[in-house]
Write a protein that holds these residues in place. Structure first.
Motif, PDB file in Angstrom:
ATOM      1  N   ARG A  15       0.824  -1.208   0.000  1.00 55.30           N
ATOM      2  CA  ARG A  15       0.000   0.000   0.000  1.00 55.30           C
ATOM      3  C   ARG A  15       0.855   1.253   0.000  1.00 55.30           C
ATOM      4  O   ARG A  15       0.411   2.341  -0.340  1.00 55.30           O
ATOM      5  CB  ARG A  15      -0.921  -0.027   1.222  1.00 55.30           C
ATOM      6  N   SER A  51       2.032  -8.802   9.029  1.00 58.69           N
ATOM      7  CA  SER A  51       1.030  -9.467   9.860  1.00 58.69           C
ATOM      8  C   SER A  51       0.672 -10.826   9.278  1.00 58.69           C
ATOM      9  O   SER A  51       0.746 -11.039   8.065  1.00 58.69           O
ATOM     10  CB  SER A  51      -0.223  -8.601   9.966  1.00 58.69           C
ATOM     11  N   SER A  74      -3.012  -8.297   1.820  1.00 58.06           N
ATOM     12  CA  SER A  74      -3.616  -7.330   2.735  1.00 58.06           C
ATOM     13  C   SER A  74      -5.131  -7.449   2.763  1.00 58.06           C
ATOM     14  O   SER A  74      -5.762  -7.251   3.789  1.00 58.06           O
ATOM     15  CB  SER A  74      -3.211  -5.910   2.344  1.00 58.06           C
ATOM     16  N   THR A  75      -5.754  -7.774   1.640  1.00 60.12           N
ATOM     17  CA  THR A  75      -7.198  -8.002   1.591  1.00 60.12           C
ATOM     18  C   THR A  75      -7.459  -9.190   0.676  1.00 60.12           C
ATOM     19  O   THR A  75      -6.569  -9.643  -0.049  1.00 60.12           O
ATOM     20  CB  THR A  75      -7.961  -6.768   1.052  1.00 60.12           C
ATOM     21  N   ASP A  81       1.202  -7.710  -0.196  1.00 58.13           N
ATOM     22  CA  ASP A  81       2.275  -6.918   0.378  1.00 58.13           C
ATOM     23  C   ASP A  81       3.536  -7.771   0.350  1.00 58.13           C
ATOM     24  O   ASP A  81       3.495  -8.988   0.554  1.00 58.13           O
ATOM     25  CB  ASP A  81       1.958  -6.540   1.828  1.00 58.13           C
ATOM     26  N   THR A 171      -5.597  -1.214  16.262  1.00 54.57           N
ATOM     27  CA  THR A 171      -5.349  -1.066  14.826  1.00 54.57           C
ATOM     28  C   THR A 171      -4.934  -2.390  14.203  1.00 54.57           C
ATOM     29  O   THR A 171      -5.406  -2.765  13.124  1.00 54.57           O
ATOM     30  CB  THR A 171      -4.254  -0.008  14.575  1.00 54.57           C
ATOM     31  N   ARG A 172      -4.052  -3.130  14.900  1.00 52.60           N
ATOM     32  CA  ARG A 172      -3.606  -4.428  14.379  1.00 52.60           C
ATOM     33  C   ARG A 172      -4.767  -5.424  14.352  1.00 52.60           C
ATOM     34  O   ARG A 172      -4.907  -6.200  13.407  1.00 52.60           O
ATOM     35  CB  ARG A 172      -2.445  -4.960  15.222  1.00 52.60           C
ATOM     36  N   GLU A 175      -7.008  -4.570  11.399  1.00 54.42           N
ATOM     37  CA  GLU A 175      -6.398  -4.956  10.126  1.00 54.42           C
ATOM     38  C   GLU A 175      -6.674  -6.427   9.820  1.00 54.42           C
ATOM     39  O   GLU A 175      -7.019  -6.792   8.691  1.00 54.42           O
ATOM     40  CB  GLU A 175      -4.892  -4.705  10.170  1.00 54.42           C
ATOM     41  N   ASN A 178     -10.664  -7.165   9.367  1.00 47.36           N
ATOM     42  CA  ASN A 178     -11.210  -6.679   8.105  1.00 47.36           C
ATOM     43  C   ASN A 178     -10.796  -7.526   6.906  1.00 47.36           C
ATOM     44  O   ASN A 178     -11.241  -7.270   5.786  1.00 47.36           O
ATOM     45  CB  ASN A 178     -10.827  -5.214   7.881  1.00 47.36           C
ATOM     46  N   ARG A 179      -9.954  -8.538   7.143  1.00 49.99           N
ATOM     47  CA  ARG A 179      -9.646  -9.492   6.079  1.00 49.99           C
ATOM     48  C   ARG A 179     -10.710 -10.585   5.975  1.00 49.99           C
ATOM     49  O   ARG A 179     -10.742 -11.327   5.008  1.00 49.99           O
ATOM     50  CB  ARG A 179      -8.281 -10.154   6.335  1.00 49.99           C
ATOM     51  N   ARG A 184     -16.144  -8.035   7.726  1.00 48.46           N
ATOM     52  CA  ARG A 184     -15.892  -6.677   7.262  1.00 48.46           C
ATOM     53  C   ARG A 184     -17.133  -6.031   6.641  1.00 48.46           C
ATOM     54  O   ARG A 184     -17.974  -6.746   6.078  1.00 48.46           O
ATOM     55  CB  ARG A 184     -14.707  -6.657   6.289  1.00 48.46           C
ATOM     56  N   ARG A 206      -7.168   7.359  12.650  1.00 45.51           N
ATOM     57  CA  ARG A 206      -7.347   6.014  12.082  1.00 45.51           C
ATOM     58  C   ARG A 206      -8.806   5.588  12.022  1.00 45.51           C
ATOM     59  O   ARG A 206      -9.107   4.432  11.756  1.00 45.51           O
ATOM     60  CB  ARG A 206      -6.533   5.009  12.887  1.00 45.51           C
TER      61      ARG A 206
END
Length: 229
Positions: A15, A51, A74-75, A81, A171-172, A175, A178-179, A184, A206
């Motif tokens: 990203r 991650s 990432s998604t 990534d 935040t982690r 992340e 949301n995968r 999500r 954020r």
């Protein structure tokens, strides 16, 4: 867990892009599939990380140097990534079986806050209902998983004192959550008895909501009918 101390260069693409020039660092490959790159400074935070779940491939460049390629999607539909770690010299390489971790034991107030908010999630946001306490993720459980009055998923992280560390933790979690296409979009609420200004600014940046919790009121101790003043 595999721990490697090496002189290395690290390049991230995804990203955004990031570059770490050649230097001696600690490379940590954890059993949960995460990869973290640490220096001898900067406190506990890694310089870069990937991650879970991710894949590590060890190979060589055209000129014969060792290169690790770490990839993580990432998604579900987004681009992968990539971390490319060019290893110049390995100073230490060891693997250790840590076993099953019993998890973080929270202090009494924080644990009780979680129990009370699980019973009364609507005090954090109107219409919020509990799905599950200690909702599991690959890097640890998020305190509460809830749904709002529109049926959307809401992850709640609870602290006694809300610092930047807690925002980073949530935040982690977000992340990873949301995968999951069944969850999500997942938004976050950072709840604490006291939230420091820096943490509030970071959370707002954020897209994470902040909620200051009145512990005494939740316990039923803050009864205005029996106050002297």
């Amino acid at each position: 867990m595999r721990l490697v101390v090496a002189r290395c260069q690290v390049d991230y693409a995804g990203r955004l892009s990031a570059h770490l020039p050649m230097a001696t660092r600690v490379l940590m490959l954890k059993a949960d599939g995460s990869v973290l790159i640490h220096s001898d400074g900067g406190s506990y935070k890694p310089l870069n990380w990937m991650s879970p779940p991710c894949t590590v491939t060890e190979g060589t460049t055209d000129d014969g140097r060792v290169e690790w390629t770490v990839t993580s999607r990432s998604t579900a539909k987004g681009p992968a990534d990539t971390l490319r770690i060019l290893v110049e010299e390995v100073l230490h390489d060891s693997s250790h079986e840590l076993g099953v971790d019993p998890g973080l034991r929270k202090d009494g107030v924080e644990k009780h806050l979680q129990e009370l908010l699980a019973e009364h999630p609507a005090t954090l946001s109107q219409g919020l209902t509990l799905v599950r306490r200690e909702y599991p993720t690959a890097i640890g459980p998020v305190d509460l998983m809830c749904r709002d009055d529109h049926g959307a998923s809401v992850a709640v992280e609870i602290k006694r004192r809300g610092d930047i560390d807690g925002v980073e933790q949530l935040t982690r979690y977000l992340e990873l959550l949301n995968r999951d296409p069944l969850l999500r979009p997942v938004r976050g609420i950072f709840a604490a008895q006291e939230i420091r200004p820096q943490a509030r600014v970071l959370a707002t940046d954020r897209g994470i909501a902040c909620a200051v919790v009145d512990y005494d009121a939740l316990r039923g101790m803050d009864d205005s009918e029996h106050r002297l003043f």
